[in-house]
Design an enzyme around this catalytic site. Structure first.
Site, PDB file in Angstrom:
ATOM      1  N   THR A  54       1.243  -1.145   0.239  1.00  0.00           N
ATOM      2  CA  THR A  54       0.459   0.205   0.249  1.00  0.00           C
ATOM      3  C   THR A  54       1.111   1.203   0.359  1.00  0.00           C
ATOM      4  O   THR A  54       0.236   2.218  -0.490  1.00  0.00           O
ATOM      5  CB  THR A  54      -0.927  -0.135   0.710  1.00  0.00           C
ATOM      6  OG1 THR A  54      -0.096   0.068   2.043  1.00  0.00           O
ATOM      7  CG2 THR A  54      -1.562  -1.157   0.555  1.00  0.00           C
ATOM      8  N   TYR A 159     -10.334  -5.198  12.490  1.00  0.00           N
ATOM      9  CA  TYR A 159      -8.530  -4.125  12.615  1.00  0.00           C
ATOM     10  C   TYR A 159      -8.622  -3.564  13.922  1.00  0.00           C
ATOM     11  O   TYR A 159      -7.763  -4.086  14.747  1.00  0.00           O
ATOM     12  CB  TYR A 159      -9.192  -3.296  11.916  1.00  0.00           C
ATOM     13  CG  TYR A 159      -8.300  -2.112  11.708  1.00  0.00           C
ATOM     14  CD1 TYR A 159      -6.532  -2.130  11.767  1.00  0.00           C
ATOM     15  CD2 TYR A 159      -9.154  -0.652  12.310  1.00  0.00           C
ATOM     16  CE1 TYR A 159      -6.184  -1.141  11.422  1.00  0.00           C
ATOM     17  CE2 TYR A 159      -8.475  -0.165  12.175  1.00  0.00           C
ATOM     18  CZ  TYR A 159      -6.912   0.460  11.848  1.00  0.00           C
ATOM     19  OH  TYR A 159      -5.921   1.264  12.530  1.00  0.00           O
ATOM     20  N   PHE A 187      -6.911   8.640  16.753  1.00  0.00           N
ATOM     21  CA  PHE A 187      -7.605   8.934  16.184  1.00  0.00           C
ATOM     22  C   PHE A 187      -7.573   8.923  14.923  1.00  0.00           C
ATOM     23  O   PHE A 187      -7.476   7.792  13.998  1.00  0.00           O
ATOM     24  CB  PHE A 187      -8.208   9.359  16.809  1.00  0.00           C
ATOM     25  CG  PHE A 187      -9.400   9.151  18.287  1.00  0.00           C
ATOM     26  CD1 PHE A 187     -10.231   8.488  18.661  1.00  0.00           C
ATOM     27  CD2 PHE A 187      -7.823   8.367  19.301  1.00  0.00           C
ATOM     28  CE1 PHE A 187     -10.814   8.479  19.765  1.00  0.00           C
ATOM     29  CE2 PHE A 187      -8.318   7.942  20.448  1.00  0.00           C
ATOM     30  CZ  PHE A 187      -9.579   7.921  20.740  1.00  0.00           C
ATOM     31  N   GLY A 303     -18.913  -2.494  11.605  1.00  0.00           N
ATOM     32  CA  GLY A 303     -17.472  -2.256  12.117  1.00  0.00           C
ATOM     33  C   GLY A 303     -17.204  -0.528  12.582  1.00  0.00           C
ATOM     34  O   GLY A 303     -16.211   0.054  13.454  1.00  0.00           O
ATOM     35  N   ASP A 304     -18.627   0.483  12.322  1.00  0.00           N
ATOM     36  CA  ASP A 304     -18.510   1.545  12.867  1.00  0.00           C
ATOM     37  C   ASP A 304     -18.884   2.162  13.573  1.00  0.00           C
ATOM     38  O   ASP A 304     -20.035   2.063  13.877  1.00  0.00           O
ATOM     39  CB  ASP A 304     -18.700   2.315  11.304  1.00  0.00           C
ATOM     40  CG  ASP A 304     -18.128   2.613  10.379  1.00  0.00           C
ATOM     41  OD1 ASP A 304     -16.714   2.195  10.646  1.00  0.00           O
ATOM     42  OD2 ASP A 304     -18.303   3.171   9.388  1.00  0.00           O
TER      43      ASP A 304
END
Length: 336
Positions: A54, A159, A187, A303-304
């Site tokens: 990446t 994650y 964050f 997942g948020d």
């Protein structure tokens, strides 16, 4: 090109002693490449380690570059033996929440097994100082805001779980082998190098600010807002944004902390103690750039959490951190 913050940072005591070698794992990525630049600017001999999955080779503008995957113990051992680094900053993890839900194996294999491999090689070659790139995702759905370091850890996606596993491994490596570390719980990293040498280059881009900037510039289609029915003041997710240079500066101070308090490992949250909703970010960018573009409301993603805001009390106390980019506007202006 002069670094506007460089002289100030020297005054804060974060310059390193001559010849101090630093491995930046994931140094060709977004945060890693900014880290390489600033560490070089304060005197570190920087070696960027990356497998370029990446990251981008041409993002490593300073120091040396070595191609290596953290799952390759033989190559890692060769590099640690060759360079004998004084410390390691570990950014070498996958970090897309939605992808981790779809493909947990990828996240556990790279983030957990890869980190385990790296730590073992560090211990075996006598490198005992580490800064680990962790995440606010270890906390899951917050029980209170802002989130301090003592907040319960109940990650809700692979994650976050993978990063919490690494934090737990580090505690055991410290107890058993004396590997001293700081786990920084990021964050939302945001912004670009204010000098314009570096930027976010995720493919595909998943971070909100660059997505919205591209839409404003006509470089992409509509902005998709994933979830407008959260228990927040406007129904969209709230996040705490910290500029990448402030994040990098925290790591430089973290290295000083590890040198001055070599028997003290710790965990520190990194954010601005303030949150902005997705809708607020979009409107702010529209206002700053004086552009309009289409916004489409979508279903929530898995997942948020609804809101993530960091308490930065410990960062201020332990590292004397004072961010240069406090307002959302100041962060956006480094992108626009």
């Amino acid at each position: 090109m002069k670094n506007n913050h460089h002289d100030d940072r020297l005054d804060m005591g974060i310059q390193c002693r001559s010849g101090c070698k630093l491995f930046v794992v994931g140094g060709a990525g977004y945060i890693g490449s900014h880290m390489v630049k600033q560490a070089h600017n304060v005197g570190y001999e920087v070696i960027a380690i990356d497998n370029l999955v990446t990251g981008y080779r041409d993002a490593v503008l300073y120091g040396k570059f070595e191609y290596c995957d953290i799952l390759d113990a033989r190559r890692l051992t060769q590099l640690f033996t060759q360079y004998k680094p004084d410390a390691v900053i570990h950014f070498g993890g996958y970090s897309i929440v939605s992808e981790s839900v779809r493909d947990p194996y990828k996240y556990y294999y790279n983030n957990v097994a890869g980190s385990l491999n790296l730590f073992k090689v560090m211990v075996d070659t006598g490198c005992k100082k580490l800064i680990f790139s962790s995440t606010a995702a270890i906390f899951g759905d917050p029980e209170y805001l802002p989130i301090d370091e003592a907040h319960i850890k109940k990650p809700i996606n692979p994650y976050g779980k993978s990063k919490l596993m690494v934090e737990e491994m580090l505690k055991d490596f410290d107890s058993a082998y004396g590997l001293k570390y700081i786990s920084f719980r990021y964050f939302n990293a945001a912004g670009h190098d204010p000098e314009g040498e570096l930027s976010e280059r995720h493919d595909p881009e998943t971070h909100l600010l660059p997505i919205v900037i591209r839409a404003a510039n006509g470089e992409r289609g509509p902005v998709n807002v994933f979830g407008v029915d959260y228990d927040t003041f406007d129904g969209t997710c709230i996040r705490d944004y910290i500029h990448v240079n402030d994040l990098v500066n925290a790591h430089l101070k973290g290295l000083v902390y590890l040198n001055n308090k070599s028997n003290m490992s710790t965990e520190i949250n990194l954010g601005n103690n303030n949150g902005f909703s997705v809708k607020e970010v979009i409107q702010k960018i529209k206002d700053i750039m004086n552009k309009d573009f289409e916004v489409i409301d979508e279903e929530r993603r898995d997942g948020d959490p609804p809101a993530l805001i960091a308490s930065n009390k410990k960062a201020k106390k332990e590292l004397s951190l004072s961010p240069d980019y406090v307002s959302l506007e100041s962060i956006i202006k480094t992108l626009a």
